[in-house]
Motif scaffolding. Structure first.
Motif, mmCIF file in Angstrom:
data_model
loop_
_atom_site.group_PDB
_atom_site.id
_atom_site.type_symbol
_atom_site.label_atom_id
_atom_site.label_comp_id
_atom_site.label_asym_id
_atom_site.label_seq_id
_atom_site.Cartn_x
_atom_site.Cartn_y
_atom_site.Cartn_z
ATOM 1 N N PRO A 27 3.484 -1.481 0.100
ATOM 2 C CA PRO A 27 2.387 -2.171 0.978
ATOM 3 C C PRO A 27 3.953 -3.400 1.622
ATOM 4 O O PRO A 27 4.699 -3.483 0.812
ATOM 5 C CB PRO A 27 1.266 -3.085 0.017
ATOM 6 N N THR A 28 4.225 -3.215 2.036
ATOM 7 C CA THR A 28 4.043 -4.758 3.223
ATOM 8 C C THR A 28 4.852 -5.905 2.583
ATOM 9 O O THR A 28 5.458 -6.366 2.265
ATOM 10 C CB THR A 28 3.627 -5.145 4.469
ATOM 11 N N THR B 119 4.389 -6.124 -0.524
ATOM 12 C CA THR B 119 5.323 -5.495 -1.625
ATOM 13 C C THR B 119 6.706 -6.067 -1.435
ATOM 14 O O THR B 119 7.380 -6.624 -1.798
ATOM 15 C CB THR B 119 4.968 -4.321 -2.319
ATOM 16 N N LYS B 120 6.793 -4.697 -0.140
ATOM 17 C CA LYS B 120 8.181 -4.939 0.389
ATOM 18 C C LYS B 120 9.081 -6.961 0.724
ATOM 19 O O LYS B 120 9.985 -7.223 0.634
ATOM 20 C CB LYS B 120 8.740 -4.144 1.511
ATOM 21 N N ALA B 121 8.285 -7.040 1.371
ATOM 22 C CA ALA B 121 8.481 -8.827 1.810
ATOM 23 C C ALA B 121 8.559 -9.711 0.811
ATOM 24 O O ALA B 121 10.031 -10.314 0.428
ATOM 25 C CB ALA B 121 7.553 -8.789 2.375
ATOM 26 N N SER B 122 7.985 -9.318 -0.553
ATOM 27 C CA SER B 122 8.061 -10.523 -1.272
ATOM 28 C C SER B 122 9.608 -10.013 -2.378
ATOM 29 O O SER B 122 10.137 -11.114 -3.049
ATOM 30 C CB SER B 122 6.845 -10.134 -2.453
ATOM 31 N N ALA B 123 9.794 -8.440 -2.362
ATOM 32 C CA ALA B 123 10.954 -8.045 -3.167
ATOM 33 C C ALA B 123 12.304 -8.875 -1.938
ATOM 34 O O ALA B 123 13.224 -9.118 -2.517
ATOM 35 C CB ALA B 123 10.961 -6.501 -3.066
ATOM 36 N N LEU B 124 12.205 -8.642 -0.852
ATOM 37 C CA LEU B 124 13.552 -8.733 -0.257
ATOM 38 C C LEU B 124 13.176 -10.580 -0.453
ATOM 39 O O LEU B 124 14.639 -10.964 -0.122
ATOM 40 C CB LEU B 124 12.870 -8.683 1.283
ATOM 41 N N HIS B 125 12.145 -11.670 -0.815
ATOM 42 C CA HIS B 125 12.830 -12.922 -0.667
ATOM 43 C C HIS B 125 13.287 -13.040 -2.391
ATOM 44 O O HIS B 125 14.229 -13.832 -2.016
ATOM 45 C CB HIS B 125 10.937 -13.705 -0.614
ATOM 46 N N PRO C 168 6.732 -1.964 10.206
ATOM 47 C CA PRO C 168 6.978 -0.705 11.021
ATOM 48 C C PRO C 168 6.184 0.331 10.712
ATOM 49 O O PRO C 168 6.010 1.423 11.603
ATOM 50 C CB PRO C 168 8.624 -0.453 12.268
ATOM 51 N N VAL C 169 5.364 0.478 9.429
ATOM 52 C CA VAL C 169 6.185 1.525 8.761
ATOM 53 C C VAL C 169 4.401 1.497 9.143
ATOM 54 O O VAL C 169 3.202 0.861 8.147
ATOM 55 C CB VAL C 169 5.875 1.853 7.064
ATOM 56 N N GLY C 170 3.455 2.612 9.440
ATOM 57 C CA GLY C 170 2.013 3.239 9.279
ATOM 58 C C GLY C 170 1.522 2.309 10.839
ATOM 59 O O GLY C 170 0.030 2.600 11.645
#
Length: 422
Positions: free
Chosen positions: A26-27, A29-35, A95-97
């Protein structure tokens, strides 16, 4: 199988497995990991700067040019900016999805075209250690695994940046193998990546993105069996039209050349309309600011002390405080010069006449064309795209600053209710 081939095969297998997981994250999860990765970069600032100092000492001893040293150099401010770039990617629309197109056929079949990750991306780059962070952040947010192969001159910097990034990503649900750094500086590893089409025992790399000098890009294009998203020279022009405001022209020309001379968006050639009344002032302004200006025969009459431009100068990316300058016959002359000598990267016009500007914007075939603005805006961050993976100068797949959308492709999904083609 060579050691390099075996190494790349292992990397691609791990990357493919990570890509399958990434594609479904999910978006949030990716955002949290990048932060978290951005925070890890900030925490590792001292270690990254120290590692970079080792690289700089070796590069200086090896005689690297000032432009390459500038690209290589990291200080606290640059590390913090790198971290901010990673965090900015986390805040961009995923952008995914995303739905690109939807249509319902007469038979009731519903067809949707949606964005999906490319898969496994290989990045081959020189000098700039910030690419390690930028490429990893963009790839992860777009759902791709990335294999990073930086230059030997930045190996310690890249290792320090990569270690910080992965620690943040892995702690928040992103596979550690989503961003892998090729552990060797052996050039054979580059060759193995270029032919990693799945026939060497590993999984295929779906796209190669080279970032570096002409020699690197030429090698990639010549040897690759994997699709390539290329960025060639930044032979960028600023054309000053006869209608240009002199103060604006002076400011734009100086910034385009001298803000940072080693970036791909720097102006290399100044084109001046023969009808522009202050051509000499433009050249003098650059020269007085510390730029070596190489002039054509017409300008040499005003500046006999300056170096005469050779034929090769019009096709040279200096990446230094050097520029070539020539008078042209209006906007058509500028367009013709750019068509002969440009690299389809970034070109700008300074003009008050909107009709002239529209002609330039329509006919100059470059990835980025600007009106009354410096070529140094050729940057994904300045375009509001967050970090960029490079500026593509070709025509296919992606063009200009390549960010999240440029790292996706699409697929069609059909929803039927039993339709058949009888």
């Amino acid at each position: 199988m060579t050691d390099a081939t075996a190494l790349v095969a292992d990397l691609t297998r791990s990357a493919r497995a990570a890509a399958r997981t990434l594609a479904t994250l999910p978006t949030a999860t990716k955002a949290s990991a990048l932060h978290a990765a951005a925070d890890a970069l900030r925490a590792a600032e001292a270690a990254i700067v120290a590692a970079n100092a080792v690289d700089l000492d070796k590069a200086t001893a090896a005689g690297l040019s000032g432009a390459l040293l500038d690209r290589l150099r990291l200080d606290g401010a640059r590390v913090r900016a790198m971290a901010e770039g990673v965090a900015a990617v986390a805040g961009l629309p995923d952008p995914v999805g995303a739905l690109i197109d939807e249509r319902v056929r007469p038979n009731g079949l519903v067809l949707r075209r949606i964005r999906v990750p490319i898969g496994v991306i290989g990045i081959i780059y020189e000098s700039r250690p910030n690419v390690t962070a930028d490429a990893a952040a963009l790839a992860v947010m777009a759902g791709n695994a990335v294999i990073l192969r930086g230059g030997s001159e930045a190996i310690e910097s890249n290792r320090a940046i990569h270690a910080a990034l992965v620690s943040g990503l892995a702690a928040h649900g992103v596979p550690a193998d989503a961003a892998q750094l090729v552990p060797t500086t052996d050039r054979a590893a580059v060759g193995a990546m270029l032919v990693a089409d799945g026939s060497g025992g590993g999984d295929a790399i779906d796209l190669i993105v080279p970032r570096g000098g002409k020699g690197l890009v030429a090698r990639v294009q010549a040897e690759a069996r994997v699709p390539v998203l290329a960025h060639l020279d930044g032979i960028n022009h600023v054309y000053v039209d006869g209608s240009a405001d002199p103060a604006m022209a002076q400011a734009i020309v100086r910034d385009a050349k001298l803000r940072r001379t080693g970036v791909c968006g720097a102006m290399e050639t100044l084109l001046i309309d023969r009808d522009y009344p202050q051509a000499a002032a433009l050249v003098a302004g650059l020269s007085e600011a510390g730029c070596e200006v190489r002039v054509d025969a017409a300008l040499a009459r005003h500046f006999p002390e300056l170096t005469r431009a050779s034929d090769a100068d019009w096709d040279t990316e200096y990446l230094d405080a050097i520029a070539s300058a020539t008078l042209v016959d209006g906007v058509d002359g500028a367009i013709a010069h750019i068509a002969r000598h440009g690299s389809h990267h970034t070109d700008a016009i300074v003009a008050a006449d909107a009709t002239v500007a529209d002609r330039f914007l329509a006919q100059v075939d470059s990835a980025i064309v600007l009106w009354n603005a410096s070529t140094q805006f050729a940057d994904g961050g300045e375009f509001g795209l967050g970090a960029e993976i490079g500026i593509a100068t070709g025509r296919l797949h992606a063009r200009g600053p390549v960010a999240l959308e440029g790292l996706t492709t699409y697929k069609w999904i059909g929803y039927g209710t039993g339709q058949v083609r009888g």
